[in-house]
Design an enzyme around this catalytic site. Structure first.
Site, mmCIF file in Angstrom:
data_model
loop_
_atom_site.group_PDB
_atom_site.id
_atom_site.type_symbol
_atom_site.label_atom_id
_atom_site.label_comp_id
_atom_site.label_asym_id
_atom_site.label_seq_id
_atom_site.Cartn_x
_atom_site.Cartn_y
_atom_site.Cartn_z
ATOM 1 N N GLY A 124 38.613 47.042 19.455
ATOM 2 C CA GLY A 124 39.892 46.869 18.765
ATOM 3 C C GLY A 124 39.912 47.490 17.386
ATOM 4 O O GLY A 124 39.741 46.787 16.379
ATOM 5 N N GLU A 127 45.541 50.531 15.413
ATOM 6 C CA GLU A 127 46.682 49.625 15.195
ATOM 7 C C GLU A 127 47.975 50.441 15.255
ATOM 8 O O GLU A 127 47.935 51.672 15.168
ATOM 9 C CB GLU A 127 46.554 48.953 13.824
ATOM 10 C CG GLU A 127 45.295 48.111 13.710
ATOM 11 C CD GLU A 127 45.201 47.354 12.393
ATOM 12 O OE1 GLU A 127 46.013 47.628 11.479
ATOM 13 O OE2 GLU A 127 44.308 46.485 12.306
ATOM 14 N N PRO A 128 49.122 49.759 15.339
ATOM 15 C CA PRO A 128 50.376 50.510 15.371
ATOM 16 C C PRO A 128 50.520 51.463 14.177
ATOM 17 O O PRO A 128 51.008 52.571 14.320
ATOM 18 C CB PRO A 128 51.456 49.417 15.342
ATOM 19 C CG PRO A 128 50.788 48.211 15.928
ATOM 20 C CD PRO A 128 49.344 48.304 15.544
ATOM 21 N N SER A 132 44.555 57.865 13.304
ATOM 22 C CA SER A 132 43.545 58.707 12.652
ATOM 23 C C SER A 132 43.040 58.061 11.364
ATOM 24 O O SER A 132 41.854 58.132 11.039
ATOM 25 C CB SER A 132 44.141 60.086 12.328
ATOM 26 O OG SER A 132 44.404 60.795 13.511
ATOM 27 N N THR A 158 41.751 50.236 25.384
ATOM 28 C CA THR A 158 41.200 50.360 26.735
ATOM 29 C C THR A 158 40.505 49.061 27.126
ATOM 30 O O THR A 158 39.786 48.477 26.300
ATOM 31 C CB THR A 158 40.186 51.523 26.775
ATOM 32 O OG1 THR A 158 40.867 52.709 26.388
ATOM 33 C CG2 THR A 158 39.596 51.698 28.176
ATOM 34 N N ARG A 267 43.701 79.390 50.830
ATOM 35 C CA ARG A 267 45.129 79.677 50.764
ATOM 36 C C ARG A 267 45.347 81.190 50.853
ATOM 37 O O ARG A 267 44.750 81.954 50.071
ATOM 38 C CB ARG A 267 45.682 79.154 49.433
ATOM 39 C CG ARG A 267 47.068 79.623 49.076
ATOM 40 C CD ARG A 267 48.126 78.886 49.838
ATOM 41 N NE ARG A 267 49.446 79.241 49.349
ATOM 42 C CZ ARG A 267 50.557 78.906 49.973
ATOM 43 N NH1 ARG A 267 50.529 78.209 51.105
ATOM 44 N NH2 ARG A 267 51.720 79.244 49.471
ATOM 45 N N HIS A 337 46.864 76.330 42.145
ATOM 46 C CA HIS A 337 47.401 75.615 43.316
ATOM 47 C C HIS A 337 48.895 75.867 43.538
ATOM 48 O O HIS A 337 49.433 75.495 44.583
ATOM 49 C CB HIS A 337 47.172 74.105 43.171
ATOM 50 C CG HIS A 337 45.753 73.672 43.419
ATOM 51 N ND1 HIS A 337 44.716 73.977 42.568
ATOM 52 C CD2 HIS A 337 45.207 72.944 44.424
ATOM 53 C CE1 HIS A 337 43.589 73.451 43.034
ATOM 54 N NE2 HIS A 337 43.849 72.829 44.159
ATOM 55 N N GLU A 362 39.715 58.614 20.467
ATOM 56 C CA GLU A 362 38.379 58.695 19.853
ATOM 57 C C GLU A 362 38.305 59.849 18.845
ATOM 58 O O GLU A 362 37.280 60.507 18.695
ATOM 59 C CB GLU A 362 37.281 58.757 20.919
ATOM 60 C CG GLU A 362 37.357 57.532 21.831
ATOM 61 C CD GLU A 362 36.042 57.030 22.363
ATOM 62 O OE1 GLU A 362 34.995 57.397 21.828
ATOM 63 O OE2 GLU A 362 36.088 56.225 23.305
HETATM 64 N N1 COS Z 1 28.625 56.919 10.670
HETATM 65 C C1 COS Z 1 28.305 56.016 9.713
HETATM 66 N N2 COS Z 1 28.994 55.881 8.561
HETATM 67 C C2 COS Z 1 30.062 56.689 8.378
HETATM 68 C C3 COS Z 1 30.459 57.634 9.358
HETATM 69 C C4 COS Z 1 29.681 57.740 10.531
HETATM 70 N N3 COS Z 1 29.989 58.630 11.472
HETATM 71 N N4 COS Z 1 31.559 58.275 8.903
HETATM 72 C C5 COS Z 1 31.833 57.756 7.691
HETATM 73 N N5 COS Z 1 30.953 56.802 7.395
HETATM 74 C C6 COS Z 1 30.873 56.025 6.150
HETATM 75 C C7 COS Z 1 30.833 56.914 4.935
HETATM 76 O O1 COS Z 1 29.515 57.335 4.685
HETATM 77 C C8 COS Z 1 31.354 56.026 3.852
HETATM 78 O O2 COS Z 1 30.302 55.190 3.413
HETATM 79 P P1 COS Z 1 30.143 54.773 1.850
HETATM 80 O O3 COS Z 1 31.213 53.763 1.634
HETATM 81 O O4 COS Z 1 28.773 54.194 1.753
HETATM 82 O O5 COS Z 1 30.343 56.011 1.037
HETATM 83 C C9 COS Z 1 32.384 55.167 4.578
HETATM 84 O O6 COS Z 1 32.077 55.265 5.980
HETATM 85 C C10 COS Z 1 33.793 55.617 4.354
HETATM 86 O O7 COS Z 1 33.804 56.990 4.522
HETATM 87 P P2 COS Z 1 35.068 57.897 4.185
HETATM 88 O O8 COS Z 1 36.086 57.167 3.368
HETATM 89 O O9 COS Z 1 34.532 59.183 3.655
HETATM 90 O O10 COS Z 1 35.680 58.086 5.593
HETATM 91 P P3 COS Z 1 35.600 59.409 6.422
HETATM 92 O O11 COS Z 1 36.225 60.491 5.632
HETATM 93 O O12 COS Z 1 34.225 59.667 6.896
HETATM 94 O O13 COS Z 1 36.512 59.066 7.671
HETATM 95 C C11 COS Z 1 38.129 59.897 9.182
HETATM 96 C C12 COS Z 1 37.842 59.536 7.743
HETATM 97 C C13 COS Z 1 39.571 60.360 9.253
HETATM 98 C C14 COS Z 1 37.199 60.995 9.612
HETATM 99 C C15 COS Z 1 37.900 58.660 10.047
HETATM 100 O O14 COS Z 1 38.789 57.651 9.641
HETATM 101 C C16 COS Z 1 38.072 58.962 11.518
HETATM 102 O O15 COS Z 1 37.152 59.385 12.194
HETATM 103 N N6 COS Z 1 39.292 58.727 12.036
HETATM 104 C C17 COS Z 1 39.548 58.819 13.435
HETATM 105 C C18 COS Z 1 39.468 57.445 14.004
HETATM 106 C C19 COS Z 1 39.372 57.488 15.478
HETATM 107 O O16 COS Z 1 38.556 58.176 16.054
HETATM 108 N N7 COS Z 1 40.211 56.687 16.083
HETATM 109 C C20 COS Z 1 40.170 56.518 17.488
HETATM 110 C C21 COS Z 1 39.849 55.084 17.754
HETATM 111 S S1 COS Z 1 39.152 54.767 19.276
HETATM 112 S S2 COS Z 1 40.463 55.349 20.535
#
Ligand code: COS
Length: 383
Positions: A124, A127-128, A132, A158, A267, A337, A362
């Site tokens: 989980g 959220e709405p 990203s 899921t 085909r 196809h 993801e």
């Molecule tokens: N593994 C472990 N720690 C991580 C990490 C990873 N892959 N990515 C970031 N972090 C940590 C950072 O190191 C940072 O730690 P500190 O507070 O100690 O500095 C903290 O998390 C916050 O990092 P930051 O603010 O820099 O975030 P990012 O820029 O890394 O992340 C994105 C921004 C947009 C990349 C992230 O929010 C993302 O991946 N979004 C997509 C979400 C997604 O996949 N949604 C689908 C959900 S499942 S269907």
């Protein structure tokens, strides 16, 4: 295409393929129409070891390396991506989070059940208002004596209506991504509600839900990891999840290739099999190259995990390339196809519908590019 796979890895792959050809492929169209797989397949998949892969035997899993995991996800993607989602969310996103961050008690409580699919998990995060921008989520967990009270809403989850436990990410302070904490919430906790989302473009056999948390009370023992560590837990887990999605997309590309070759060689038009036409071979050649390239990127990522090396950027590259390749291959497979590809007599229309979400969930393709771009340049587009 094989690249020095071990005997065990090859054996698991052929076991998985035989099982899925028998138990999934004949039913996948019906499940798609019914908007639900027959859950009777879940314990059978568990018996084969799908849910226990990479979870150590001491925690009820079957162990195994990430290359084997990637092979399993590919076979699931080739057969039916709806099945892959059940495994990679339940024992992947949820199970691996517990394995890495759980207390001994949490591991004992959940891992043997997730590894054998006697219980299913959901993740989980989304959220709405936050897809990203996961670090800005607004669900709240507030202290209540020795425990916590959770309120909020989750979207596109899921396994949401099938899960016994939800890994819920909630805000415990206003400190952006650093103010998020993870909780393992049994889904029968009062105040927890899951509502199924119907009418999806693809992955129709898989339950996708909206979650509502109304004053859901959990003890502090339900907290996974430290207060404020939730975002890191989510991001670290998603890196492995992205390998699962990438591998599943390899399976879609492979399935599209096989279906297109079978169709094009039988085909006939203009007195010849359409496989003889250069423009059809052009489409098939692209699928073949995409299958190899996506598979190698997925295996490279899996191999890095197995060797204990950093793999986050490799996971992003594999997920980006393989998901885009899956959409491309499925679209081209429908083209090969012709009209027959637009109906459900062949698997390619379903591959196309299922593939479409792979560039979204993801982490979208755009997020993967920004993560790769940040790694290359050292400059973050997010701050
Ligand atoms: N593994 C472990 N720690 C991580 C990490 C990873 N892959 N990515 C970031 N972090 C940590 C950072 O190191 C940072 O730690 P500190 O507070 O100690 O500095 C903290 O998390 C916050 O990092 P930051 O603010 O820099 O975030 P990012 O820029 O890394 O992340 C994105 C921004 C947009 C990349 C992230 O929010 C993302 O991946 N979004 C997509 C979400 C997604 O996949 N949604 C689908 C959900 S499942 S269907």
């Amino acid at each position: 295409m094989d690249l020095s796979l071990t005997d065990d890895q090859q054996a698991f792959r052929s076991l998985a393929r035989d099982f899925l050809e028998r138990e999934a492929v004949p039913h996948r169209m019906q499940w798609d129409h019914d908007e639900s797989i027959d859950l009777a397949i879940v314990p059978k998949m568990a018996e084969l070891g799908f849910f226990g892969l990479t979870i150590p035997e001491e925690h009820g899993g079957v162990g195994g390396d990430y290359v084997t995991y990637s092979l399993a996800m590919e076979e699931l993607g080739r057969a039916d991506s709806a099945l892959r989602g059940i495994v990679s969310v339940s024992s992947g996103l949820v199970g691996k989070s517990i394995l890495v961050h759980g207390t001994e008690e949490q591991k004992q409580e959940w891992l043997p059940q997730l590894a054998t699919a006697t219980k299913l998990g959901c993740f989980g995060l989304t959220e709405p208002g936050t897809g990203s921008d996961a670090g800005n989520l607004t669900s709240r967990a507030t202290r209540d004596g020795s425990g916590w009270v959770l309120n909020g809403q989750k979207l596109f989850i899921t396994n949401g209506t099938w899960a016994d436990v939800a890994l819920v990410f909630a805000r415990t302070s206003d400190d952006g991504p650093r103010g998020i904490t993870a909780f393992l919430v049994p889904t029968d906790t009062p105040g927890f509600e899951a509502r199924e989302i119907r009418g999806k473009l693809g992955l129709r056999g898989q339950a996708t839900a909206e979650l509502f948390l109304h004053d859901v009370r959990v003890p502090d023992g339900a907290r996974l990891g430290e207060v404020g560590q939730g975002f890191k837990i989510a991001m670290g887990t998603l890196d492995k999840g992205r390998l699962a999605v990438a591998s599943s997309c390899v399976g879609i590309v492979q399935g599209c290739l096989e279906a297109s070759v079978a169709y094009a060689t039988q085909r006939t038009q203009f007195g010849r099999p359409i496989a003889a036409f250069q423009l059809v071979q052009d489409l098939i050649a692209d699928m073949s190259v995409d299958a190899d390239a996506a598979r190698l990127l997925a295996w490279r990522c899996a191999d890095l995990i197995d060797r204990g090396e950093p793999y986050g950027v490799a996971a992003s590259k594999a997920k980006l390339f393989a998901s885009e390749a899956a959409v491309r291959a499925a679209n081209n497979a429908v083209q090969v196809h012709g009209g027959a590809g637009y109906v459900d007599d062949f698997p390619v229309a379903k591959y196309l519908r299922d593939a479409r979400v792979m560039t979204l969930y993801e982490g979208t393709s755009q997020i993967q590019k920004l993560l790769i771009g940040r790694a290359e340049t050292g400059v973050s587009a997010f701050t």
